[in-house]
Design a protein around this motif. Structure first.
Motif, mmCIF file in Angstrom:
data_model
loop_
_atom_site.group_PDB
_atom_site.id
_atom_site.type_symbol
_atom_site.label_atom_id
_atom_site.label_comp_id
_atom_site.label_asym_id
_atom_site.label_seq_id
_atom_site.Cartn_x
_atom_site.Cartn_y
_atom_site.Cartn_z
ATOM 1 N N LEU A 57 0.956 -1.106 0.065
ATOM 2 C CA LEU A 57 0.115 -0.113 0.026
ATOM 3 C C LEU A 57 0.734 1.213 0.118
ATOM 4 O O LEU A 57 0.499 2.244 -0.427
ATOM 5 N N LYS A 58 2.074 0.929 0.727
ATOM 6 C CA LYS A 58 2.999 2.427 0.722
ATOM 7 C C LYS A 58 3.832 2.271 -0.233
ATOM 8 O O LYS A 58 4.946 3.252 -0.321
ATOM 9 N N GLY A 59 3.884 1.447 -1.291
ATOM 10 C CA GLY A 59 4.906 1.557 -2.244
ATOM 11 C C GLY A 59 6.322 1.385 -1.729
ATOM 12 O O GLY A 59 7.003 1.839 -2.544
ATOM 13 N N LEU A 60 6.504 0.389 -0.811
ATOM 14 C CA LEU A 60 7.782 0.116 -0.306
ATOM 15 C C LEU A 60 8.651 -1.160 -0.886
ATOM 16 O O LEU A 60 9.568 -1.402 -0.362
ATOM 17 N N GLU A 61 7.898 -1.359 -1.988
ATOM 18 C CA GLU A 61 8.396 -2.771 -2.750
ATOM 19 C C GLU A 61 10.092 -2.625 -3.069
ATOM 20 O O GLU A 61 10.598 -3.592 -2.861
ATOM 21 N N ASP A 62 10.417 -1.229 -3.629
ATOM 22 C CA ASP A 62 11.782 -1.405 -4.018
ATOM 23 C C ASP A 62 12.665 -1.009 -2.824
ATOM 24 O O ASP A 62 14.042 -0.727 -2.959
ATOM 25 N N ILE A 63 12.105 -0.602 -1.529
ATOM 26 C CA ILE A 63 12.879 -0.055 -0.543
ATOM 27 C C ILE A 63 12.948 -1.203 0.550
ATOM 28 O O ILE A 63 14.191 -1.416 1.095
ATOM 29 N N ILE A 64 11.944 -1.956 0.622
ATOM 30 C CA ILE A 64 12.432 -3.039 1.808
ATOM 31 C C ILE A 64 11.926 -4.587 0.966
ATOM 32 O O ILE A 64 10.730 -4.633 0.472
ATOM 33 N N GLY A 65 13.000 -5.464 0.946
ATOM 34 C CA GLY A 65 13.087 -6.646 0.456
ATOM 35 C C GLY A 65 12.183 -7.688 1.607
ATOM 36 O O GLY A 65 12.071 -7.323 2.537
ATOM 37 N N PHE A 66 11.811 -8.955 0.908
ATOM 38 C CA PHE A 66 11.228 -9.748 1.782
ATOM 39 C C PHE A 66 11.590 -11.286 1.423
ATOM 40 O O PHE A 66 11.643 -11.511 0.168
ATOM 41 N N THR A 67 11.497 -12.027 2.446
ATOM 42 C CA THR A 67 11.453 -13.270 2.082
ATOM 43 C C THR A 67 10.400 -14.179 2.703
ATOM 44 O O THR A 67 10.205 -13.934 4.142
ATOM 45 N N SER A 68 9.732 -15.086 2.274
ATOM 46 C CA SER A 68 8.770 -15.972 2.896
ATOM 47 C C SER A 68 9.490 -17.412 3.099
ATOM 48 O O SER A 68 10.025 -17.923 2.356
ATOM 49 N N VAL A 69 9.179 -17.650 4.498
ATOM 50 C CA VAL A 69 9.298 -19.067 4.923
ATOM 51 C C VAL A 69 8.582 -20.118 3.975
ATOM 52 O O VAL A 69 7.496 -19.702 3.509
ATOM 53 N N HIS A 70 9.007 -21.327 4.313
ATOM 54 C CA HIS A 70 7.898 -22.511 3.780
ATOM 55 C C HIS A 70 6.662 -22.450 4.875
ATOM 56 O O HIS A 70 7.034 -22.095 6.073
ATOM 57 N N TRP A 71 5.581 -22.888 4.422
ATOM 58 C CA TRP A 71 4.423 -22.918 5.397
ATOM 59 C C TRP A 71 4.469 -23.848 6.500
ATOM 60 O O TRP A 71 3.595 -23.855 7.431
ATOM 61 N N HIS A 72 5.535 -24.861 6.374
ATOM 62 C CA HIS A 72 5.363 -26.049 7.383
ATOM 63 C C HIS A 72 6.210 -25.602 8.654
ATOM 64 O O HIS A 72 7.440 -25.118 8.539
ATOM 65 N N MET A 73 5.581 -25.504 9.794
ATOM 66 C CA MET A 73 6.304 -25.054 10.933
ATOM 67 C C MET A 73 6.215 -26.288 12.171
ATOM 68 O O MET A 73 5.362 -26.562 12.568
#
Ligand SMILES: N[C@@H](CCC(=O)N[C@@H](CS)C(=O)NCC(=O)O)C(=O)O
Length: 334
Positions: A57-73
């Motif tokens: 929503l804030k247009g931060l895609e080029d400013i803060i990167g992200f990684t998602s973990v696998h769904w299995h915890m």
């Protein structure tokens, strides 16, 4: 989470341990900078989902990167994807910053070998200082509202998710939304006594009724389509991440089944679909039903010992103009 309830059978969520702030005040320890911070999330997790929505929503895609973990915890907590695994969603990868890490917990132990808290998503990581800024979603999203504004276009700068005029109202609704709804589904599902379950599930549905009544009032006064009118606010973000998971998981897995959203809450149903289908930050890019359904049903072995993921409901979410058969008939004849 492996330790679910206390001796009264009540689930208690621990407080987050890392509570620093990114701030644009001169001399701040964590100043806003492009490509300095990285978010570790799980698409399954409603708290992490808040941060993915606000980032977009804030247009931060080029400013803060992200990684998602696998769904299995499982016992060692969240893990990164392994070689050759295929799961949907952007950025479900190995840890790009620490390629030899297999689990999220290794980030926490890198900072503090004796860390005794939980290893939770979201985790906001500072690449420069090699440390965790915060693992509290309520605070991470508030940093994102304003602290990066100097780096943003006018259009994104003007996105105000916590307008001054609504701040008090939003804080008030956050209070019961958090206790009874966001955390209420967990308190119902992780309860280990009949009494604790019933207390929590009734409180949950009472607050869902309250949100429904609020949205019905909006409709009657031609205000909306969002919780506080024509602009999206924090109230939408915080309520959405639970409501979008409700029929898909919480109704059966957490026994939140007094009603479901699609047949029992027409105004919440309209509101949640408006966000999912018409606002990209809430839509399929950040809402990944495979992560959501598999995470809960295959990670909580004491609730679902055979880890079988129920097929329904079908579909995960109804199209904008579709209704379940009973509602459709009622609308025609009513
Ligand atoms: N108060 C935290 C809660 C985060 C949280 O509990 N995340 C869950 C996933 S939905 C988690 O990572 N749990 C792992 C654990 O407790 O071991 C926030 O809002 O950021």
């Amino acid at each position: 989470i492996t330790n679910y309830a206390n001796k009264e059978g009540e689930f208690k969520r621990q407080n987050s341990q890392f509570r620093n702030f990114i701030s644009n005040e001169p001399g701040s320890e964590f100043p806003p900078e492009k490509d300095r911070y990285h978010l570790y999330v799980s698409y399954a997790c409603p708290w992490a989902h808040r941060t993915l929505i606000v980032r977009k929503l804030k247009g931060l895609e080029d400013i803060i990167g992200f990684t998602s973990v696998h769904w299995h915890m499982l016992e060692k907590g969240w893990r990164f994807i392994e070689e050759g695994e295929q799961v949907p969603g952007k950025n479900v990868t190995k840890d790009p910053l620490h390629p030899d890490y297999t689990h999220l917990r290794q980030l926490y132990f890198q900072i503090d070998q004796d860390y005794g808290g939980r290893f939770t998503v979201p985790t906001l990581w500072d690449k420069k200082k090699e440390t965790i800024v915060s693992n509290e979603s309520a605070e991470i999203i508030r940093m994102m509202y304003t602290q990066f504004d100097d780096l943003l276009s006018q259009q994104h700068k003007s996105v105000d998710l916590l307008p001054k005029s609504l701040e008090r109202k939003i804080d008030e609704s956050n209070d019961w939304t958090y206790n009874d709804i966001n955390n209420g589904v967990y308190k119902s599902g992780f309860a280990s006594s009949q009494e604790a379950y019933e207390n929590n599930v009734h409180a949950l549905f009472k607050s869902l009724d309250r949100a429904e009544a609020h949205l019905a009032d909006n409709a009657a006064s031609n205000s909306g389509p969002y919780y506080y009118g024509s602009n999206i606010t924090e109230a939408d973000v915080r309520l959405y991440t639970t409501i979008i998971r409700f029929d898909a998981v919480y109704v059966q897995h957490f026994k939140c089944n007094i009603r479901d959203i699609r047949s029992g809450y027409p105004y919440l149903h309209r509101w949640v679909r408006e966000l999912y289908w018409n606002v990209p930050a809430f839509g399929p890019e950040t809402t990944q039903f495979e992560h959501i359904k598999k995470h809960y049903t295959k990670s909580h072995k004491q609730i679902n010992p055979f880890s079988i993921t129920p097929v329904g409901p079908v579909p995960d979410i109804l199209p904008l103009e579709e209704e379940v058969p009973a509602v459709k008939v009622a609308k025609k004849t009513g």
